[in-house]
Design a protein around this motif. Structure first.
Motif, mmCIF file in Angstrom:
data_model
loop_
_atom_site.group_PDB
_atom_site.id
_atom_site.type_symbol
_atom_site.label_atom_id
_atom_site.label_comp_id
_atom_site.label_asym_id
_atom_site.label_seq_id
_atom_site.Cartn_x
_atom_site.Cartn_y
_atom_site.Cartn_z
ATOM 1 N N ALA A 103 -1.092 1.098 -8.785
ATOM 2 C CA ALA A 103 -1.697 0.085 -7.922
ATOM 3 C C ALA A 103 -0.618 -0.687 -7.161
ATOM 4 C CB ALA A 103 -2.554 -0.872 -8.745
ATOM 5 N N LEU A 104 0.509 -0.988 -7.817
ATOM 6 C CA LEU A 104 1.618 -1.685 -7.153
ATOM 7 C C LEU A 104 2.153 -0.866 -5.992
ATOM 8 C CD1 LEU A 104 3.878 -3.359 -9.870
ATOM 9 C CD2 LEU A 104 2.758 -4.451 -7.920
ATOM 10 N N VAL A 105 2.374 0.425 -6.223
ATOM 11 C CA VAL A 105 2.889 1.309 -5.170
ATOM 12 C C VAL A 105 1.902 1.364 -4.017
ATOM 13 C CG1 VAL A 105 3.432 3.725 -4.635
ATOM 14 C CG2 VAL A 105 4.318 2.690 -6.727
ATOM 15 N N GLU A 106 0.621 1.513 -4.313
ATOM 16 C CA GLU A 106 -0.395 1.587 -3.261
ATOM 17 C C GLU A 106 -0.477 0.285 -2.465
ATOM 18 O OE1 GLU A 106 -3.941 2.717 -5.368
ATOM 19 O OE2 GLU A 106 -3.297 4.817 -5.534
ATOM 20 N N ASP A 146 1.992 -1.857 -2.036
ATOM 21 C CA ASP A 146 3.220 -1.916 -1.229
ATOM 22 C C ASP A 146 3.086 -1.052 0.035
ATOM 23 O OD1 ASP A 146 4.500 -3.675 -2.901
ATOM 24 O OD2 ASP A 146 5.711 -2.157 -3.923
ATOM 25 N N GLU A 147 2.488 0.142 -0.133
ATOM 26 C CA GLU A 147 2.297 1.035 1.020
ATOM 27 C C GLU A 147 1.317 0.428 2.029
ATOM 28 O OE1 GLU A 147 1.067 4.718 -0.752
ATOM 29 O OE2 GLU A 147 3.110 5.212 -1.412
ATOM 30 N N GLN A 148 0.279 -0.230 1.524
ATOM 31 C CA GLN A 148 -0.706 -0.863 2.412
ATOM 32 C C GLN A 148 -0.102 -2.018 3.199
ATOM 33 O OE1 GLN A 148 -3.940 -2.058 -0.119
ATOM 34 N NE2 GLN A 148 -4.757 0.004 -0.319
ATOM 35 N N ASN A 149 0.817 -2.731 2.563
ATOM 36 C CA ASN A 149 1.419 -3.909 3.204
ATOM 37 C C ASN A 149 2.656 -3.562 4.016
ATOM 38 O OD1 ASN A 149 -0.566 -5.576 2.137
ATOM 39 N ND2 ASN A 149 0.562 -5.912 0.258
ATOM 40 N N GLY A 150 2.978 -2.284 4.026
ATOM 41 C CA GLY A 150 3.982 -1.754 4.919
ATOM 42 C C GLY A 150 5.371 -2.066 4.612
#
Length: 133
Positions: A124-127, A129-133
Motif C-alpha cells: 500500500a505504501l508503494v502504491e 507513493d506511485e499515485q502521489n508521483g
C-alpha cells in the motif's frame, strides 16, 4: 445507487454469502447440505433466507432443471471492505491504524498473519507513493 452498494449483511446472510462466494451456483439442497452441520437449518429456513436475500439484491435465483440455482450478486472483496470500514468506524472512530494495532496486539494473531499484514501495508505504501508521483 442500488442497494448492493450499501449491503449490510446479517450474520445469517454472511454464512450463506461466504458459501456462495466459494462455490456457485448452488441449489437450495446443496446449500442445506453444506451448512447442515454448522447451522442445523432446515430447507424451509434456507428458502426463507434466500427469498429475503433476493429481495435485497444480494443473490439471484435462476430457474433450472431439476432445481433452482442461486448465485451471489455482491462482490466479495467490496462487501468485506465495506464491512471492515463500517466496523472500524464504529469501534475505532474510523482509524484503521487503531484497528491494525489492535489486531497486532492480539495474542490470537500468528506470525504468518503479521507478516501478511506487513506485506500488505508495504504494498500500500508503494502504491500510494506511485499515485502521489
Amino acid at each position: 445507487m442500488d442497494n448492493r452498494e450499501k449491503a449490510k449483511l446479517t450474520d445469517t446472510e454472511w454464512i450463506i454469502m461466504m458459501l456462495l462466494w466459494e462455490k456457485n451456483p448452488l441449489t437450495c439442497r446443496q446449500i442445506e447440505d453444506n451448512l447442515k452441520e454448522e447451522t442445523g437449518w432446515s430447507r424451509h429456513t434456507i428458502i426463507s433466507f434466500l427469498k429475503r436475500m433476493q429481495k435485497k439484491n444480494y443473490v439471484r435465483m435462476e430457474e433450472a432443471n431439476p432445481a433452482r440455482l442461486y448465485y451471489p450478486l455482491l462482490d466479495k472483496n467490496e462487501t468485506v471492505l465495506q464491512e471492515t470500514r463500517s466496523f472500524a468506524k464504529k469501534i475505532f472512530d474510523g482509524k484503521m491504524g487503531l484497528l491494525v494495532s489492535s489486531l497486532v496486539d492480539s495474542e490470537d494473531i500468528t506470525k504468518d498473519e503479521i507478516n501478511s499484514m506487513l506485506q500488505s501495508l508495504k504494498k500500500a505504501l508503494v502504491e500510494r507513493d506511485e499515485q502521489n508521483g
